[in-house]
Design a protein around this motif. Sequence first.
Motif, PDB file in Angstrom:
ATOM      1  N   MET A   1       0.856  -1.169   0.000  1.00  0.00           N
ATOM      2  CA  MET A   1       0.000   0.000   0.000  1.00  0.00           C
ATOM      3  C   MET A   1       0.900   1.229   0.000  1.00  0.00           C
ATOM      4  N   LYS A   2       0.556   2.179  -0.856  1.00  0.00           N
ATOM      5  CA  LYS A   2       1.331   3.405  -0.943  1.00  0.00           C
ATOM      6  C   LYS A   2       0.934   4.340   0.196  1.00  0.00           C
ATOM      7  N   LYS A   3       1.920   4.954   0.768  1.00  0.00           N
ATOM      8  CA  LYS A   3       1.662   5.838   1.901  1.00  0.00           C
ATOM      9  C   LYS A   3       1.901   7.283   1.488  1.00  0.00           C
ATOM     10  N   ALA A   4       1.116   8.181   2.103  1.00  0.00           N
ATOM     11  CA  ALA A   4       1.264   9.614   1.858  1.00  0.00           C
ATOM     12  C   ALA A   4       2.017  10.232   3.022  1.00  0.00           C
ATOM     13  N   LYS A   5       2.794  11.236   2.706  1.00  0.00           N
ATOM     14  CA  LYS A   5       3.585  11.906   3.743  1.00  0.00           C
ATOM     15  C   LYS A   5       2.778  13.051   4.339  1.00  0.00           C
ATOM     16  N   ILE A   6       2.840  13.144   5.662  1.00  0.00           N
ATOM     17  CA  ILE A   6       2.172  14.230   6.382  1.00  0.00           C
ATOM     18  C   ILE A   6       3.223  14.929   7.223  1.00  0.00           C
ATOM     19  N   THR A   7       3.182  16.239   7.197  1.00  0.00           N
ATOM     20  CA  THR A   7       4.050  17.015   8.069  1.00  0.00           C
ATOM     21  C   THR A   7       3.144  17.752   9.039  1.00  0.00           C
ATOM     22  N   ALA A   8       3.379  17.547  10.316  1.00  0.00           N
ATOM     23  CA  ALA A   8       2.544  18.181  11.332  1.00  0.00           C
ATOM     24  C   ALA A   8       3.422  18.712  12.447  1.00  0.00           C
ATOM     25  N   TYR A   9       2.938  19.736  13.081  1.00  0.00           N
ATOM     26  CA  TYR A   9       3.634  20.302  14.224  1.00  0.00           C
ATOM     27  C   TYR A   9       2.864  19.926  15.485  1.00  0.00           C
ATOM     28  N   VAL A  10       3.596  19.397  16.456  1.00  0.00           N
ATOM     29  CA  VAL A  10       2.980  19.041  17.726  1.00  0.00           C
ATOM     30  C   VAL A  10       3.774  19.678  18.854  1.00  0.00           C
ATOM     31  N   ASP A  11       3.144  19.754  19.987  1.00  0.00           N
ATOM     32  CA  ASP A  11       3.796  20.289  21.177  1.00  0.00           C
ATOM     33  C   ASP A  11       5.037  19.458  21.484  1.00  0.00           C
ATOM     34  N   ALA A  12       6.087  20.084  21.962  1.00  0.00           N
ATOM     35  CA  ALA A  12       7.355  19.392  22.240  1.00  0.00           C
ATOM     36  C   ALA A  12       7.165  18.281  23.285  1.00  0.00           C
ATOM     37  N   ALA A  13       6.344  18.518  24.289  1.00  0.00           N
ATOM     38  CA  ALA A  13       6.115  17.509  25.323  1.00  0.00           C
ATOM     39  C   ALA A  13       5.415  16.282  24.724  1.00  0.00           C
ATOM     40  N   LEU A  14       4.456  16.521  23.818  1.00  0.00           N
ATOM     41  CA  LEU A  14       3.767  15.414  23.161  1.00  0.00           C
ATOM     42  C   LEU A  14       4.726  14.629  22.275  1.00  0.00           C
ATOM     43  N   PHE A  15       5.592  15.351  21.585  1.00  0.00           N
ATOM     44  CA  PHE A  15       6.590  14.685  20.744  1.00  0.00           C
ATOM     45  C   PHE A  15       7.515  13.821  21.605  1.00  0.00           C
ATOM     46  N   ASN A  16       7.919  14.342  22.755  1.00  0.00           N
ATOM     47  CA  ASN A  16       8.788  13.564  23.651  1.00  0.00           C
ATOM     48  C   ASN A  16       8.081  12.297  24.137  1.00  0.00           C
TER      49      ASN A  16
END
Length: 139
Positions: A1-16
């Motif tokens: 299955m081909k996947k699409a790229k998503i760029t998103a910004y999240v809070d630094a604490a959530l990313f951690n």
Amino acid sequence: MKKAKITAYVDAALFNELDELSVRRRIPRTQIIEAALASFLSPDSAEQNEAAIVRRLDRLTRSLERLERDQEITTEALALFVRFWLTTTPPLPDDTYSAAKAKGKERYSGFVRTLSRRLSTSTTLQRELSHNTEANPNK
């Protein structure tokens, strides 16, 4: 299955948190994000939550109905006892009224103390009766 790229910004604490979960479970961050998005976008999720809430509300309703029934039974039993006691207890003669009143106050104080003690230790008559019935099944 081909996947699409998503760029998103999240809070630094959530990313951690995402990064720590990825390391702890040894799975790629992309897989965690895909699962979270699928869960969030799934129409079944909302229906499952609603069904769970409805089940809980039904259980609470049944519990409240049982409490209401039990309270009605208790109130009726007490009312019948008081009516029976009042109709079978003869009036006191005038010369013993004062002594009976004093004795009544003393007994009532003892009753209130006993009730307070039993309620504070969770020793109820219902538990006592069920314990005695379990201990002596022939009764």
